[in-house]
Design a protein around this motif. Structure first.
Motif, PDB file in Angstrom:
ATOM      1  N   ASN A 283       0.726  -1.203  -0.142  1.00  0.00           N
ATOM      2  CA  ASN A 283      -0.112  -0.005   0.023  1.00  0.00           C
ATOM      3  C   ASN A 283       0.878   1.091  -0.069  1.00  0.00           C
ATOM      4  N   ILE A 284       1.941   1.298  -0.728  1.00  0.00           N
ATOM      5  CA  ILE A 284       2.993   2.377  -0.811  1.00  0.00           C
ATOM      6  C   ILE A 284       2.194   3.756  -1.651  1.00  0.00           C
ATOM      7  N   SER A 285       2.342   4.823  -1.317  1.00  0.00           N
ATOM      8  CA  SER A 285       1.660   5.956  -1.986  1.00  0.00           C
ATOM      9  C   SER A 285       1.955   5.844  -3.386  1.00  0.00           C
ATOM     10  N   LYS A 286       1.033   6.132  -4.330  1.00  0.00           N
ATOM     11  CA  LYS A 286       1.122   6.223  -5.654  1.00  0.00           C
ATOM     12  C   LYS A 286       1.886   7.492  -5.922  1.00  0.00           C
ATOM     13  N   MET A 287       1.602   8.646  -5.244  1.00  0.00           N
ATOM     14  CA  MET A 287       2.164   9.831  -5.474  1.00  0.00           C
ATOM     15  C   MET A 287       3.613   9.715  -5.365  1.00  0.00           C
ATOM     16  N   LYS A 288       4.080   9.221  -4.446  1.00  0.00           N
ATOM     17  CA  LYS A 288       5.636   8.789  -4.122  1.00  0.00           C
ATOM     18  C   LYS A 288       6.274   8.296  -5.305  1.00  0.00           C
ATOM     19  N   ILE A 289       5.572   7.174  -5.759  1.00  0.00           N
ATOM     20  CA  ILE A 289       6.132   6.380  -7.014  1.00  0.00           C
ATOM     21  C   ILE A 289       6.208   7.383  -8.234  1.00  0.00           C
ATOM     22  N   LEU A 290       4.976   7.911  -8.547  1.00  0.00           N
ATOM     23  CA  LEU A 290       4.915   8.872  -9.485  1.00  0.00           C
ATOM     24  C   LEU A 290       6.138  10.066  -9.393  1.00  0.00           C
ATOM     25  N   ILE A 291       6.509  10.452  -8.510  1.00  0.00           N
ATOM     26  CA  ILE A 291       7.478  11.524  -8.293  1.00  0.00           C
ATOM     27  C   ILE A 291       8.981  10.643  -8.481  1.00  0.00           C
ATOM     28  N   LEU A 292       9.140   9.550  -7.871  1.00  0.00           N
ATOM     29  CA  LEU A 292      10.414   8.679  -8.068  1.00  0.00           C
ATOM     30  C   LEU A 292      10.671   8.783  -9.612  1.00  0.00           C
ATOM     31  N   GLY A 293       9.512   8.141 -10.223  1.00  0.00           N
ATOM     32  CA  GLY A 293       9.730   7.664 -11.793  1.00  0.00           C
ATOM     33  C   GLY A 293       9.904   9.076 -12.191  1.00  0.00           C
ATOM     34  N   ALA A 294       9.341  10.270 -11.969  1.00  0.00           N
ATOM     35  CA  ALA A 294       9.709  11.513 -13.103  1.00  0.00           C
ATOM     36  C   ALA A 294      11.094  11.887 -12.621  1.00  0.00           C
ATOM     37  N   LEU A 295      11.647  11.803 -11.497  1.00  0.00           N
ATOM     38  CA  LEU A 295      12.895  12.108 -11.172  1.00  0.00           C
ATOM     39  C   LEU A 295      13.831  11.165 -11.864  1.00  0.00           C
ATOM     40  N   LEU A 296      13.643   9.812 -11.897  1.00  0.00           N
ATOM     41  CA  LEU A 296      14.523   8.897 -12.539  1.00  0.00           C
ATOM     42  C   LEU A 296      14.631   9.368 -14.201  1.00  0.00           C
ATOM     43  N   LEU A 297      13.675   9.499 -14.739  1.00  0.00           N
ATOM     44  CA  LEU A 297      13.264   9.876 -16.052  1.00  0.00           C
ATOM     45  C   LEU A 297      14.281  11.162 -16.100  1.00  0.00           C
TER      46      LEU A 297
END
Length: 405
Positions: A283-297
């Motif tokens: 149940n990890i926050s989707k917003m945290k994953i989105l931010i991490l994905g954008a940062l990696l890109l």
């Protein structure tokens, strides 16, 4: 131990309804069958002898048609149902692919591509809505990842088959195969999947509320759409400017570029579903994953500025792939979760439009920057665009927290 690890991996694919698996198969058949599109520019240049400027206009019509189709598909899915839109889109676009081979004039091709893409891309938002209906809430994100996996495999297989067909039988055969695969896909869907209505809204005045609650008045969602547009713009460089960079900066052949693309596809194929399953279980926050994905890109393009050895190119590609894997399936799930009852089609239609617009902008922007200022300027712009997406998502996180407080 190996058997145990394999069992755990297979468990990532369990728990889906029969309809989701059929939707996945249909999407794979459809995407693998879309063989004309990767070779369209070459067909226009070599067979129809269009100028580069004319080809550019055809591609603009392609993108504009995609945007219109995404909007219409979303709007009509809410009005008459996703099922009818999916059947109409694939059946009609399949028939239109048969006709496309007989159109040889520039104006005729622009009109034809615009119409075909307007109809073909009605499928996307309708398909997103269908996933929301046929999947359980607890595995909706995994269902989206499963369909994305089918799309990726289709995109890998389609061009390979298309190249074989062109070499052995010519471009005309490609149009016939393209059309038949669309029709076969939708007949399979029509026979095996029965129409299921969306759950009706319980609001006593649904129509009035739906009119007031316009997608374009949802400010957090608009901020999310900007982030998606920015991320898609930089991600699409993988298919436009990066292959050119491989050759010009490192002297790589098409074969080597294909191997690098295979690394991207292999990582997504092996790791995306286990990752999605993990974040759903925890149940990890989707917003945290989105931010991490954008940062990696963003970081993946900044990495390319250090163009000293091939290892940097591979590092950048791996970072881009991880960013793609984190951002794209979660963004689809976030869009579906954000959609208001009765407006799921509109929300997913506008979501698909953001990617269609990015498709129009990305190649033109990347190529223009390269021609004026070189590759490093392009990577700097793309990385900065990724940071802008990160900032937008951080603002979005604050807005959502405020809504929920």
């Amino acid at each position: 131990m190996i058997q145990s690890a394999f069992t755990r991996y297979i468990n990532n694919y369990r728990g889906f309804s029969r309809e989701i698996w059929i939707l996945t198969a249909v999407t794979f058949i459809n995407r693998a069958g879309t063989m004309v599109l990767p070779f369209l520019s070459r067909y226009l240049k070599d067979d129809l002898h269009f100028t580069l400027e004319e080809i550019g206009y055809v591609m603009v019509c392609f993108g504009l048609g995609s945007m219109l189709g995404s909007w219409l598909g979303g709007k009509l899915s809410d009005k008459i149902g996703f099922y009818k839109i999916m059947v109409f889109s694939l059946l009609t676009s399949g028939l239109l692919f048969f006709i496309l081979q007989f159109i040889t004039s520039f104006i005729g091709m622009c009109m034809a591509i615009f119409v075909i893409m307007s109809i073909a891309d009605m499928f996307r938002p309708a398909m997103f809505v269908s996933l929301g209906v046929y999947s359980k809430p607890e595995n909706r994100t995994r269902a989206l990842a499963l369909v994305r996996l089918a799309i990726n495999l289709g995109f890998v297989l389609g061009p390979a088959l298309g190249g074989i067909i062109i070499v052995s039988m010519g471009y005309s055969s490609l149009f016939w195969v393209d059309g038949f695969t669309c029709i076969i896909a939708i007949i399979t869907f029509r026979v095996l999947v029965k129409e299921k209505k969306k759950e009706p809204t319980t609001n006593k005045q649904p129509e009035n509320n739906l009119q007031k609650a316009s997608v374009f008045k949802d400010k957090p969602y608009l901020l999310f759409l900007f982030a998606c547009f920015a991320i898609a713009t930089i991600f699409f460089q993988l298919f436009t400017t990066l292959p050119l960079y491989h050759k010009d900066a490192y002297g790589l052949t098409e074969f080597h570029t294909g191997l690098l693309m295979a690394i991207n596809g292999l990582i997504v194929f092996l790791l995306e579903m286990p990752f999605i399953n993990y974040i759903e279980r925890k149940n990890i926050s989707k917003m945290k994953i989105l931010i991490l994905g954008a940062l990696l890109l963003a970081i993946s393009f900044y990495t390319l500025l250090i163009n000293i050895q091939l290892g940097i190119l591979i590092t950048g590609l791996i970072l881009l792939t991880l960013g793609e894997m984190f951002y794209l399936p979660i963004s689809s799930s976030f869009a579906m979760d954000r959609a208001k009852k009765g407006q799921e089609g509109r929300y997913m239609g506008v979501f698909a439009m953001a990617f269609s617009l990015a498709h129009i902008v990305s190649a033109k922007t990347g190529m223009e920057i390269i021609s004026r200022w070189g590759y490093n300027a392009t990577w700097l712009v793309m990385g900065t665009l990724g940071i802008m997406a990160v900032i937008s998502l951080l603002l979005l996180q604050k807005m959502i927290n405020k809504e929920n407080s």
